[in-house]
Design a protein around this motif. Sequence first.
Motif, mmCIF file in Angstrom:
data_model
loop_
_atom_site.group_PDB
_atom_site.id
_atom_site.type_symbol
_atom_site.label_atom_id
_atom_site.label_comp_id
_atom_site.label_asym_id
_atom_site.label_seq_id
_atom_site.Cartn_x
_atom_site.Cartn_y
_atom_site.Cartn_z
ATOM 1 N N GLN A 136 0.832 -1.202 0.000
ATOM 2 C CA GLN A 136 0.000 0.000 0.000
ATOM 3 C C GLN A 136 0.868 1.253 0.000
ATOM 4 O OE1 GLN A 136 -2.580 -0.514 3.456
ATOM 5 N NE2 GLN A 136 -4.119 -1.539 2.206
ATOM 6 N N GLY A 137 0.449 2.227 -0.808
ATOM 7 C CA GLY A 137 1.093 3.527 -0.814
ATOM 8 C C GLY A 137 0.208 4.531 -0.108
ATOM 9 N N GLY A 138 -0.231 5.564 -0.838
ATOM 10 C CA GLY A 138 -1.077 6.595 -0.238
ATOM 11 C C GLY A 138 -2.551 6.269 -0.262
ATOM 12 N N LEU A 139 -2.930 5.089 -0.791
ATOM 13 C CA LEU A 139 -4.335 4.652 -0.865
ATOM 14 C C LEU A 139 -5.197 5.642 -1.635
ATOM 15 C CD1 LEU A 139 -4.858 3.173 2.725
ATOM 16 C CD2 LEU A 139 -4.639 1.907 0.586
ATOM 17 N N SER A 140 -4.632 6.230 -2.679
ATOM 18 C CA SER A 140 -5.389 7.183 -3.491
ATOM 19 C C SER A 140 -5.828 6.590 -4.823
ATOM 20 C CB SER A 140 -4.551 8.447 -3.745
ATOM 21 O OG SER A 140 -3.337 8.117 -4.402
ATOM 22 N N GLY A 141 -5.635 5.286 -5.030
ATOM 23 C CA GLY A 141 -6.027 4.646 -6.274
ATOM 24 C C GLY A 141 -7.530 4.525 -6.429
ATOM 25 N N LEU A 142 -7.962 4.219 -7.645
ATOM 26 C CA LEU A 142 -9.392 4.151 -7.954
ATOM 27 C C LEU A 142 -9.819 2.796 -8.497
ATOM 28 C CD1 LEU A 142 -9.814 7.651 -9.667
ATOM 29 C CD2 LEU A 142 -10.493 7.006 -7.356
ATOM 30 N N ALA A 143 -8.952 1.785 -8.418
ATOM 31 C CA ALA A 143 -9.284 0.489 -8.998
ATOM 32 C C ALA A 143 -9.306 -0.640 -7.976
ATOM 33 C CB ALA A 143 -8.301 0.151 -10.117
ATOM 34 N N GLY A 144 -9.103 -0.332 -6.703
ATOM 35 C CA GLY A 144 -9.132 -1.370 -5.677
ATOM 36 C C GLY A 144 -7.846 -2.160 -5.554
ATOM 37 N N GLN B 15 13.159 6.949 -1.826
ATOM 38 C CA GLN B 15 12.493 5.744 -1.362
ATOM 39 C C GLN B 15 11.032 5.779 -1.819
ATOM 40 O OE1 GLN B 15 13.231 5.986 2.884
ATOM 41 N NE2 GLN B 15 15.068 4.705 2.716
ATOM 42 N N ALA B 16 10.433 4.612 -1.944
ATOM 43 C CA ALA B 16 9.123 4.506 -2.583
ATOM 44 C C ALA B 16 7.988 5.127 -1.780
ATOM 45 C CB ALA B 16 8.806 3.043 -2.872
ATOM 46 N N GLY B 17 8.184 5.347 -0.481
ATOM 47 C CA GLY B 17 7.118 5.904 0.335
ATOM 48 C C GLY B 17 7.034 7.406 0.339
ATOM 49 N N CYS C 273 -0.518 10.669 -2.581
ATOM 50 C CA CYS C 273 -0.019 9.518 -3.338
ATOM 51 C C CYS C 273 1.498 9.426 -3.214
ATOM 52 C CB CYS C 273 -0.435 9.606 -4.800
ATOM 53 S SG CYS C 273 0.297 10.973 -5.741
ATOM 54 N N THR C 274 2.016 8.213 -3.323
ATOM 55 C CA THR C 274 3.442 7.995 -3.147
ATOM 56 C C THR C 274 4.086 7.562 -4.455
ATOM 57 O OG1 THR C 274 3.203 5.669 -2.534
ATOM 58 C CG2 THR C 274 3.077 7.297 -0.750
ATOM 59 N N ILE C 275 5.396 7.732 -4.531
ATOM 60 C CA ILE C 275 6.113 7.370 -5.745
ATOM 61 C C ILE C 275 5.975 5.870 -6.032
ATOM 62 C CG2 ILE C 275 8.411 7.156 -6.769
ATOM 63 C CD1 ILE C 275 7.263 9.988 -6.898
ATOM 64 N N GLY C 276 6.018 5.048 -4.999
ATOM 65 C CA GLY C 276 5.839 3.620 -5.217
ATOM 66 C C GLY C 276 4.510 3.294 -5.858
ATOM 67 N N GLY C 277 3.441 3.927 -5.358
ATOM 68 C CA GLY C 277 2.124 3.723 -5.948
ATOM 69 C C GLY C 277 2.032 4.283 -7.350
ATOM 70 N N ILE D 286 8.261 -2.334 -5.211
ATOM 71 C CA ILE D 286 9.223 -1.295 -5.547
ATOM 72 C C ILE D 286 9.631 -0.581 -4.259
ATOM 73 C CG2 ILE D 286 9.557 0.889 -6.778
ATOM 74 C CD1 ILE D 286 7.549 -0.192 -8.882
ATOM 75 N N THR D 287 10.937 -0.475 -4.022
ATOM 76 C CA THR D 287 11.419 0.113 -2.776
ATOM 77 C C THR D 287 12.153 1.434 -2.966
ATOM 78 O OG1 THR D 287 13.342 -1.366 -2.964
ATOM 79 C CG2 THR D 287 11.564 -2.044 -1.476
ATOM 80 N N ARG D 288 12.882 1.589 -4.079
ATOM 81 C CA ARG D 288 13.590 2.847 -4.351
ATOM 82 C C ARG D 288 13.590 3.098 -5.855
ATOM 83 N NH1 ARG D 288 19.357 3.257 -1.695
ATOM 84 N NH2 ARG D 288 19.639 1.120 -2.479
ATOM 85 N N ALA D 289 13.789 4.354 -6.237
ATOM 86 C CA ALA D 289 13.784 4.693 -7.661
ATOM 87 C C ALA D 289 14.697 5.883 -7.932
ATOM 88 C CB ALA D 289 12.365 5.003 -8.133
ATOM 89 N N VAL D 290 15.248 5.905 -9.137
ATOM 90 C CA VAL D 290 15.980 7.070 -9.635
ATOM 91 C C VAL D 290 15.043 7.799 -10.590
ATOM 92 C CG1 VAL D 290 17.969 7.909 -10.928
ATOM 93 C CG2 VAL D 290 18.209 5.920 -9.430
ATOM 94 N N LEU D 291 14.609 8.981 -10.192
ATOM 95 C CA LEU D 291 13.646 9.757 -10.962
ATOM 96 C C LEU D 291 14.367 10.732 -11.878
ATOM 97 C CD1 LEU D 291 11.135 10.582 -8.090
ATOM 98 C CD2 LEU D 291 11.177 8.568 -9.596
ATOM 99 N N ARG D 292 13.762 10.967 -13.020
ATOM 100 C CA ARG D 292 14.329 11.880 -14.010
ATOM 101 C C ARG D 292 13.744 13.272 -13.808
ATOM 102 N NH1 ARG D 292 14.016 10.669 -20.525
ATOM 103 N NH2 ARG D 292 15.539 12.241 -21.201
#
Length: 471
Positions: free
Chosen positions: A70-78, A110-112, A139-143, A206-212
């Motif tokens: 779970q990320g920020g729980l802002s999704g719309l598809a369950g 980090q993904a959170g 919302c979080t980057i992981g989500g 997903i735990t970490r990411a390199v964002l552009r």
Amino acid sequence: MPNEAVLQSLRDVLGADGVLAGDDLAQRRHADWSGLPAAAPLALLRPRSTQQVSQALAVCHRYRQPVVVQGGLSGLAGGACTQEGDVALSLERMNAIEEVDEASGTMTVQAGVTLQAVQERAQDLGLMFALDLGARGSCTIGGNLGTNAGGNRVIKYGMAREQVLDLEAVLADGRVVGGLRKMVKNNTGLDLKNLLIGSEGTLGVITRAVLRLRALPGAAATAFCGLAGYDSVTALLRRAQQCLPGGVSAFEVMWPGYYDYVMAKVPSVKPPLAGPHRYYVLLESTGGGRRHQEDFEQLLEDCLAQGIIEDAAVAATARDALAFWGVRDAPAEFPRLMPGLIAFDVSFSIRDIGVAAQTCADRLRANWPASTALVYGHLGDGNLHLIVDVPGATDAVAAQVEAMVYGLVGEYGGSVSAEHGIGLKKRQELGRTRSRADLDAMGAIKQALDPRNILNRGKLFPDEVIGTSFY
């Protein structure tokens, strides 16, 4: 006592404060914004590092314990809703911005971490993280990566996957894959990064990411336009993409039913144009240089002279631009105005959107004459939003409306999910826009990476795919 054995093993690797259960979950939300029901999980796991995620998933794999990330729980598809017997895994304590490399134009996170935190950190340095959507504060980057989020700037910058250079993830058995490389060019075998992005937590966490990061635009030019037909809408899009040096950063189209409804029902929104039109377009271009606004206004003048546009209002101030965006952002009020609404977020080729939208409206009127249908969308990326309200609709009627709309999407070779993913809500509709061979390939990948089917079970994949692959 198998549940207690799992929880004790999880406490051993996460610590007592890393595993919440029982009364400690009373104040926690377990569902996203989809409106789908969610059961209280067996426990909520709160790791502090990739190593702890790895250890926790290894435990769950050993015990065949189902996990929902779970990320920020802002999704719309369950996709983040928990079901009976699940444990939830939240990355809320993995919310650090670890590094900003201005020379490489990257941010390692980090993904959170929330999308808004990333945007604000980039802006402080004169840079921009291009992904943007209304739930940016929660919302979080992981989500965002798990669902391949789109949002407001897709036409210029692309979906979430275009904003990522590399990522790190943990597979179902606890193995860590990926890296944190900062290169745009990296052709070293199969692209695990893009396999995990959009997989909705079914293949790994997903735990970490390199964002552009991108250069922060110097200015934004915004106009609200009225047009006579769909051909004029696509002509305006082509001309704007050809003639504006800064490109098109937003091209939001509103059908008259949507526009009239908003003007009648949302008091805070005022009409930008004096008269009625068959289509309305919110056009935005971001760029720099003193000629940016002049080029933008010249485009509008030329289109007015050629009859592509019937009327246009140009934002003279940032406040004007916000007022224009207020018309497009009015759907935030729709759940209050139409408590039983049925919402669709689908996509078609740009060529087909006009006729598909008209066909959909005609079928809705024929089958449910008292229904309200509001159509709007991000035309530049083929994303169409449809809001349907059938007075007194039962669950059976809602199912019939969904079958009609998704059937139409299949007829036109569109997508049943432009954004937000498949989750629980659309998994039985996936076959309308993916072939049986596609689904079999997806099931084979799922079985290879999560052979015990513990990651987000019952999500994304239709029943027959999981049945074939796992039983």
